[in-house]
Enzyme design. Structure first.
Site, PDB file in Angstrom:
ATOM      1  CG  ASP A  17     -54.475 -70.467   9.662  1.00  0.00           C
ATOM      2  OD1 ASP A  17     -55.108 -69.583   9.066  1.00  0.00           O
ATOM      3  OD2 ASP A  17     -53.652 -70.212  10.570  1.00  0.00           O
ATOM      4  N   GLY A  18     -54.258 -70.488   6.469  1.00  0.00           N
ATOM      5  CA  GLY A  18     -53.224 -70.032   5.535  1.00  0.00           C
ATOM      6  C   GLY A  18     -53.723 -69.558   4.180  1.00  0.00           C
ATOM      7  CG  ASN A  19     -57.695 -70.442   2.941  1.00  0.00           C
ATOM      8  OD1 ASN A  19     -56.990 -71.425   2.765  1.00  0.00           O
ATOM      9  ND2 ASN A  19     -58.968 -70.505   3.281  1.00  0.00           N
ATOM     10  N   GLY A  20     -55.220 -66.735   3.362  1.00  0.00           N
ATOM     11  CA  GLY A  20     -54.901 -65.332   3.113  1.00  0.00           C
ATOM     12  C   GLY A  20     -53.461 -65.165   2.689  1.00  0.00           C
ATOM     13  NE  ARG A  21     -50.636 -66.987   7.178  1.00  0.00           N
ATOM     14  CZ  ARG A  21     -50.496 -67.909   8.106  1.00  0.00           C
ATOM     15  NH1 ARG A  21     -49.277 -68.284   8.488  1.00  0.00           N
ATOM     16  NH2 ARG A  21     -51.552 -68.473   8.664  1.00  0.00           N
ATOM     17  CG  HIS A  34     -60.875 -66.983   2.202  1.00  0.00           C
ATOM     18  ND1 HIS A  34     -60.173 -67.617   3.219  1.00  0.00           N
ATOM     19  CD2 HIS A  34     -60.930 -65.673   2.548  1.00  0.00           C
ATOM     20  CE1 HIS A  34     -59.837 -66.711   4.128  1.00  0.00           C
ATOM     21  NE2 HIS A  34     -60.276 -65.525   3.741  1.00  0.00           N
ATOM     22  CD  GLU A  64     -62.713 -66.290  18.770  1.00  0.00           C
ATOM     23  OE1 GLU A  64     -62.501 -67.323  18.098  1.00  0.00           O
ATOM     24  OE2 GLU A  64     -63.468 -66.275  19.765  1.00  0.00           O
ATOM     25  NE  ARG A  68     -59.868 -63.664   9.558  1.00  0.00           N
ATOM     26  CZ  ARG A  68     -59.190 -64.640   8.989  1.00  0.00           C
ATOM     27  NH1 ARG A  68     -59.316 -64.861   7.703  1.00  0.00           N
ATOM     28  NH2 ARG A  68     -58.384 -65.401   9.709  1.00  0.00           N
ATOM     29  CG  LEU A 128     -66.384 -88.500   5.738  1.00  0.00           C
ATOM     30  CD1 LEU A 128     -65.279 -89.069   6.632  1.00  0.00           C
ATOM     31  CD2 LEU A 128     -65.761 -87.652   4.625  1.00  0.00           C
ATOM     32  NE  ARG A 185     -53.596 -72.618  13.018  1.00  0.00           N
ATOM     33  CZ  ARG A 185     -54.253 -71.712  13.718  1.00  0.00           C
ATOM     34  NH1 ARG A 185     -54.650 -72.005  14.940  1.00  0.00           N
ATOM     35  NH2 ARG A 185     -54.521 -70.525  13.223  1.00  0.00           N
ATOM     36  CB  SER A 193     -57.303 -70.415  16.561  1.00  0.00           C
ATOM     37  OG  SER A 193     -55.981 -69.999  16.286  1.00  0.00           O
TER      38      SER A 193
HETATM   39  C1  IPE Z   1     -58.532 -70.307  12.769  1.00  0.00           C
HETATM   40  O1  IPE Z   1     -57.698 -69.582  11.959  1.00  0.00           O
HETATM   41  C2  IPE Z   1     -59.926 -70.304  12.220  1.00  0.00           C
HETATM   42  C3  IPE Z   1     -60.126 -71.039  10.990  1.00  0.00           C
HETATM   43  C4  IPE Z   1     -59.242 -71.748  10.341  1.00  0.00           C
HETATM   44  C5  IPE Z   1     -61.465 -70.990  10.438  1.00  0.00           C
HETATM   45  P1  IPE Z   1     -57.386 -68.036  12.248  1.00  0.00           P
HETATM   46  O2  IPE Z   1     -56.508 -67.597  11.149  1.00  0.00           O
HETATM   47  O3  IPE Z   1     -58.644 -67.292  12.441  1.00  0.00           O
HETATM   48  O4  IPE Z   1     -56.615 -68.086  13.629  1.00  0.00           O
HETATM   49  P2  IPE Z   1     -55.583 -67.055  14.252  1.00  0.00           P
HETATM   50  O5  IPE Z   1     -56.225 -65.716  14.211  1.00  0.00           O
HETATM   51  O6  IPE Z   1     -54.360 -67.114  13.416  1.00  0.00           O
HETATM   52  O7  IPE Z   1     -55.336 -67.570  15.628  1.00  0.00           O
HETATM   53  C1  IPE Z   2     -58.062 -69.683   7.115  1.00  0.00           C
HETATM   54  O1  IPE Z   2     -57.184 -68.873   6.392  1.00  0.00           O
HETATM   55  C2  IPE Z   2     -59.502 -69.481   6.718  1.00  0.00           C
HETATM   56  C3  IPE Z   2     -60.302 -68.698   7.677  1.00  0.00           C
HETATM   57  C4  IPE Z   2     -59.897 -68.310   8.850  1.00  0.00           C
HETATM   58  C5  IPE Z   2     -61.643 -68.310   7.259  1.00  0.00           C
HETATM   59  P1  IPE Z   2     -56.811 -67.410   6.866  1.00  0.00           P
HETATM   60  O2  IPE Z   2     -57.756 -66.461   6.242  1.00  0.00           O
HETATM   61  O3  IPE Z   2     -56.743 -67.327   8.337  1.00  0.00           O
HETATM   62  O4  IPE Z   2     -55.383 -67.253   6.219  1.00  0.00           O
HETATM   63  P2  IPE Z   2     -54.123 -66.559   6.889  1.00  0.00           P
HETATM   64  O5  IPE Z   2     -53.902 -67.222   8.211  1.00  0.00           O
HETATM   65  O6  IPE Z   2     -54.447 -65.104   7.042  1.00  0.00           O
HETATM   66  O7  IPE Z   2     -53.016 -66.799   5.921  1.00  0.00           O
HETATM   67 MG    MG Z   3     -55.273 -67.615   9.651  1.00  0.00          MG
END
Ligand code: IPE
Ligand code: IPE
Ligand code: MG
Length: 239
Positions: A17-21, A34, A64, A68, A128, A185, A193
């Site tokens: 998690d955290g690619n977008g931020r 991503h 879920e 997006r 693996l 995580r 999640s």
């Molecule tokens: C969980 O991350 C799903 C993946 C890492 C693929 P999300 O970013 O979708 O989860 P929420 O919305 O913060 O709970």
């Molecule tokens: C996780 O990163 C990757 C996927 C859920 C596909 P996010 O896209 O959720 O990144 P944030 O949480 O918005 O930073």
């Molecule tokens: Mg996320």
């Protein structure tokens, strides 16, 4: 191994998690994050064998995540296709067996074809076991399993008396995998999640602030190393 020796985690699962931020902090579009995140996967995969990790399961797209924008979803799907095409040979050569979990019905056929191909290509590998959760949700998985189990009963191949945890687990996408020992995580969110709900009943959790594109093999090794110091009781009292 003796009972007193603390083993490392055999199966590690990661919510990447955290690619977008990560991208937004740099003033770039989420998809850029991503792509950076996808490049991190190889390093973690390569680190596993030396750390004694035999199973690695990564959360790539949740049931879920369709909520997006259409642009982000399409960008992710195209990234998954390109990733599989780019990494297939490398994974095969490295002895990695790749599996996908999640519902394939909603995925585009050309992506599913690549997923099937990669599973087939690497089916003989054992160094693996890499499982990619794509259009995966724990509730969805359990629901699909229950539906198939109900069908078996309806067809007279099973009795309702056969329904126990072991039988239900045989219908899960993960039926060939051991339960995860450790779930990591990234990005500072302390929630699961909808990831591996059933399988993580007794997993240890590690939540780290690092955003996924910054997550290194060194940090991974540190977390895996620290796992041995945890005392897992599984509901019992220590002897
Ligand atoms: C969980 O991350 C799903 C993946 C890492 C693929 P999300 O970013 O979708 O989860 P929420 O919305 O913060 O709970
Ligand atoms: C996780 O990163 C990757 C996927 C859920 C596909 P996010 O896209 O959720 O990144 P944030 O949480 O918005 O930073
Ligand atoms: Mg996320």
């Amino acid at each position: 191994m003796s009972d007193t020796e603390a083993p490392g985690p055999r199966h590690v699962a990661i919510i990447m998690d955290g690619n977008g931020r990560w991208a937004q902090m740099r003033g770039r579009p989420r998809l850029w994050g991503h792509h950076a995140g996808a490049r991190r996967v190889r390093e973690i995969v390569e680190a596993c064998p030396a750390l004694g990790v035999r199973y690695l399961t990564i959360f790539a797209f949740s049931t879920e995540n369709w909520k997006r924008t259409q642009a982000e979803v399409a960008g992710l799907m195209s990234l998954f296709r390109r990733y599989i095409q780019r990494e297939a040979q490398e994974l095969f050569q490295a002895g990695v067996r790749v599996r996908f979990i999640g519902d394939r019905i909603k995925l585009e056929p050309r992506l599913v074809a690549l997923m099937d191909e990669l599973e087939l290509l690497t089916a003989g590998n054992d160094a693996l076991h890499l499982t990619v959760a794509l259009n995966y949700g724990g509730r969805d998985e359990v629901t699909r399993a229950a539906r198939r189990l109900a069908y078996e009963i309806e067809q007279g191949r099973l009795s309702h008396r056969d329904v126990d945890a072991e039988t239900l687990a045989r219908f899960l996408d993960t039926h060939v995998l051991p339960d995860p020992d450790l779930v990591i995580r990234t990005s500072g969110e302390a929630r699961i999640s909808n990831f591996l709900l059933w399988q993580s009943a007794y997993a240890e959790y590690e939540f780290v602030d690092t955003l996924w594109p910054d997550f290194t093999a060194a940090e991974f090794a540190r977390i895996v190393g620290a796992f041995g110091r945890r005392e897992r009781r599984f509901g019992a009292v220590r002897a």
